[in-house]
Write an enzyme that holds these catalytic residues in place. Sequence first.
Site, PDB file in Angstrom:
ATOM      1  N   HIS A 129       8.088  -7.370  -4.084  1.00 17.81           N
ATOM      2  CA  HIS A 129       6.737  -7.676  -4.603  1.00 17.81           C
ATOM      3  C   HIS A 129       6.728  -8.974  -5.416  1.00 17.81           C
ATOM      4  O   HIS A 129       7.031  -8.959  -6.602  1.00 17.81           O
ATOM      5  CB  HIS A 129       6.242  -6.510  -5.471  1.00 17.81           C
ATOM      6  CG  HIS A 129       5.908  -5.308  -4.665  1.00 17.81           C
ATOM      7  ND1 HIS A 129       4.668  -5.102  -4.105  1.00 17.81           N
ATOM      8  CD2 HIS A 129       6.663  -4.251  -4.286  1.00 17.81           C
ATOM      9  CE1 HIS A 129       4.670  -3.976  -3.426  1.00 17.81           C
ATOM     10  NE2 HIS A 129       5.868  -3.438  -3.517  1.00 17.81           N
ATOM     11  N   SER A 182     -25.115  -6.281 -24.200  1.00 10.83           N
ATOM     12  CA  SER A 182     -24.649  -5.003 -24.741  1.00 10.83           C
ATOM     13  C   SER A 182     -23.772  -5.215 -25.964  1.00 10.83           C
ATOM     14  O   SER A 182     -23.396  -4.264 -26.626  1.00 10.83           O
ATOM     15  CB  SER A 182     -23.843  -4.268 -23.676  1.00 10.83           C
ATOM     16  OG  SER A 182     -22.619  -4.947 -23.480  1.00 10.83           O
ATOM     17  N   GLY A 183     -23.415  -6.456 -26.231  1.00 10.17           N
ATOM     18  CA  GLY A 183     -22.437  -6.708 -27.290  1.00 10.17           C
ATOM     19  C   GLY A 183     -21.036  -6.857 -26.706  1.00 10.17           C
ATOM     20  O   GLY A 183     -20.124  -7.290 -27.386  1.00 10.17           O
ATOM     21  N   GLU A 237       4.248 -10.449  -6.515  1.00  8.58           N
ATOM     22  CA  GLU A 237       3.077 -10.497  -7.407  1.00  8.58           C
ATOM     23  C   GLU A 237       3.328  -9.849  -8.761  1.00  8.58           C
ATOM     24  O   GLU A 237       2.506  -9.977  -9.653  1.00  8.58           O
ATOM     25  CB  GLU A 237       1.869  -9.850  -6.722  1.00  8.58           C
ATOM     26  CG  GLU A 237       1.874  -8.325  -6.615  1.00  8.58           C
ATOM     27  CD  GLU A 237       2.681  -7.776  -5.440  1.00  8.58           C
ATOM     28  OE1 GLU A 237       3.522  -8.505  -4.881  1.00  8.58           O
ATOM     29  OE2 GLU A 237       2.479  -6.587  -5.105  1.00  8.58           O
ATOM     30  N   CYS A 240       5.502  -6.161   1.412  1.00  9.41           N
ATOM     31  CA  CYS A 240       5.895  -4.752   1.410  1.00  9.41           C
ATOM     32  C   CYS A 240       5.286  -4.036   2.625  1.00  9.41           C
ATOM     33  O   CYS A 240       5.695  -4.291   3.738  1.00  9.41           O
ATOM     34  CB  CYS A 240       5.506  -4.096   0.088  1.00  9.41           C
ATOM     35  SG  CYS A 240       6.326  -2.502  -0.114  1.00  9.41           S
ATOM     36  N   TYR A 241       4.284  -3.172   2.431  1.00  8.02           N
ATOM     37  CA  TYR A 241       3.645  -2.526   3.583  1.00  8.02           C
ATOM     38  C   TYR A 241       3.176  -3.586   4.591  1.00  8.02           C
ATOM     39  O   TYR A 241       3.272  -3.393   5.802  1.00  8.02           O
ATOM     40  CB  TYR A 241       2.461  -1.677   3.102  1.00  8.02           C
ATOM     41  CG  TYR A 241       1.733  -0.964   4.209  1.00  8.02           C
ATOM     42  CD1 TYR A 241       2.179   0.261   4.681  1.00  8.02           C
ATOM     43  CD2 TYR A 241       0.596  -1.531   4.802  1.00  8.02           C
ATOM     44  CE1 TYR A 241       1.519   0.909   5.717  1.00  8.02           C
ATOM     45  CE2 TYR A 241      -0.071  -0.895   5.841  1.00  8.02           C
ATOM     46  CZ  TYR A 241       0.393   0.334   6.294  1.00  8.02           C
ATOM     47  OH  TYR A 241      -0.258   0.962   7.313  1.00  8.02           O
ATOM     48  N   GLY A 252       0.847  -1.194   0.000  1.00 11.21           N
ATOM     49  CA  GLY A 252       0.000   0.000   0.000  1.00 11.21           C
ATOM     50  C   GLY A 252       0.871   1.228   0.000  1.00 11.21           C
ATOM     51  O   GLY A 252       2.072   1.138   0.260  1.00 11.21           O
ATOM     52  N   LYS A 281     -11.569  -9.313 -14.861  1.00 18.01           N
ATOM     53  CA  LYS A 281     -11.850  -9.300 -16.294  1.00 18.01           C
ATOM     54  C   LYS A 281     -11.201 -10.474 -17.038  1.00 18.01           C
ATOM     55  O   LYS A 281     -11.829 -11.118 -17.880  1.00 18.01           O
ATOM     56  CB  LYS A 281     -11.334  -7.980 -16.882  1.00 18.01           C
ATOM     57  CG  LYS A 281     -11.717  -7.748 -18.320  1.00 18.01           C
ATOM     58  CD  LYS A 281     -13.095  -7.176 -18.395  1.00 18.01           C
ATOM     59  CE  LYS A 281     -13.551  -6.938 -19.804  1.00 18.01           C
ATOM     60  NZ  LYS A 281     -14.847  -6.250 -19.828  1.00 18.01           N
ATOM     61  N   ASP A 332     -18.713  -8.890 -20.896  1.00 15.57           N
ATOM     62  CA  ASP A 332     -19.296  -9.202 -19.586  1.00 15.57           C
ATOM     63  C   ASP A 332     -20.750  -9.654 -19.699  1.00 15.57           C
ATOM     64  O   ASP A 332     -21.142 -10.652 -19.096  1.00 15.57           O
ATOM     65  CB  ASP A 332     -19.222  -7.984 -18.653  1.00 15.57           C
ATOM     66  CG  ASP A 332     -17.805  -7.455 -18.533  1.00 15.57           C
ATOM     67  OD1 ASP A 332     -16.877  -8.204 -18.893  1.00 15.57           O
ATOM     68  OD2 ASP A 332     -17.631  -6.310 -18.097  1.00 15.57           O
TER      69      ASP A 332
END
Length: 513
Positions: free
Chosen positions: A169, A223-224, A171, A82-83, A55, A369, A227
């Site tokens: 990090h 919607s096309g 990640e 980290c934090y 953070g 996503k 999602d």
Amino acid sequence: MMREIVAVLDFGSQYAQLIARRIRECGVYCEILPHDITRGEIESMSPKAVVLSGGPSSVMQADHPGMDAALLEAGIPVLGICYGLQLLASELGGRLARGSAREYGPATIDIVGNGSLFERAGKKIDVWMSHGDHVVQAPEGFEVLARTASCPVAAMGNHEKGIYGVQFHPEVVHTPRGKEILQNFLFGVAGLSGGWTMAGFVDESVAAIRSQVGDGRVICGLSGGVDSAVTAALIHRAIGDQMTAIFVDNGVLRFGEVDEIRRIFTRDYPLNLDVVDAGGLFFERLAGVTDPEDKRKKIGNTFIDVFSAEAKRIGGADFLAQGTLYPDIIESRSAKGGPSATIKSHHNVGGLPEDLSFSLIEPLKELFKDEVRALGRELGLPESLVSRQPFPGPGLAVRILGEVNAQNVSILQQADLRVQEEIEKWDGFPGVWQSFAVLLPVKSVGVMGDERTYANVIAIRVVSSLDGMTADWVKVPYEVLARISTRIINEVAGVNRVVYDISSKPPSTIEWE
Ligand code: XMP
């Protein structure tokens, strides 16, 4: 089988989201929770491990975001990043110092401690650092596991309690062996079994949707975009014809889009599809409107009118499906300051009239996503739909500066089609976030054959981005731009000039309106 959960405590949403995505890539389901959640609340979820995210704050500031320290006595394995490491050190009696300079970028750590987290990692590994403060003395009971010349505690661990911390990090992709370190924590230290997959997610969701819906009826607005298509496909898998998908043709879609949606959802992936041809009404409402915000409002309101009328016409429903994603949930939660805050309503269907009362069904609300795309593939949706670029709700209307009418839409659709065709052939296409044409309401003079022309300008926009929040214009090779320009000017009546947009976001936006 009970789903195994890892809790990621959020000390800065972007950091937490990246960690969560990596953990899920390891086949482990995790949820992002507010940093100040209590030990009792966490225990009620029975997580197998807790990760404290990085953070932007400093533990050495008085009002820094904290955690319920009792959690460290709960016998649940913890990894601070980290934090998160600094907070562990400060809560457990270690010592911190403010670095003379921020350490930001690549570093090599020497692994000096035993086992677990760095199993099979060797003596030195390359990592990514990004911090101001650092731990100078690990708390009692902790062993220093790694260090660098400027960072005496680059990693520490209390093997007995299963509590670990790393200053770097793991990640980010710039820590090449970061995923192995996370795996060592998840599978080695916390004893998770992994195995959370999209196939498993489909089974769980199908069961949950069936039990939520019973023999009720669902409507789902398409919607096309990715999602809403994946939402519809998943619900269809669960309840078949109890769901009706409504696709509103608002007249400002891309060339061929209505036919493509109709083809996919009647032939490739047949479901109960209702296409509403409303282009005429949208053009009526948009006549004479040039202000961007006015356009957006008119389109939003017209959508709601059309959608509600259609829902009534088909006899209503008990549930309304929405393609809300996990980042929407996290962001609306941090914006409102609490986990129970209401979820923001989708721009398309928020504001439906009260005489249409639905319960919401949001089957993607746990997913990121990239996971939604993976789910779409798992459900057998075609790649052309699953890997589709984002497209704004108000459609081509925000890419036509000035008045939107059938003629302008047709010119833009034709120009946009040529941009798509040429950019898709280019080998840099996979790095493109969005590529499209914009119709400008200025006319300029040109010459074609021996004739003077006085016609429209098309701007081409090609951007790279990770999440749409910031974006850079893409350095598309001149040859590709030249082909696009030649084709548009030769093949699209009403255009005699093409320009390339070389603005980044910020300060510009991706869309022009
Ligand atoms: P801007 O233009 O704000 O766009 O840089 C950022 C991203 O959001 C998309 N966008 C929208 N998406 N409804 C949507 O669903 C909208 O009204 C809307 N406006 C912009 C845009 O295409 C880009 O990916």
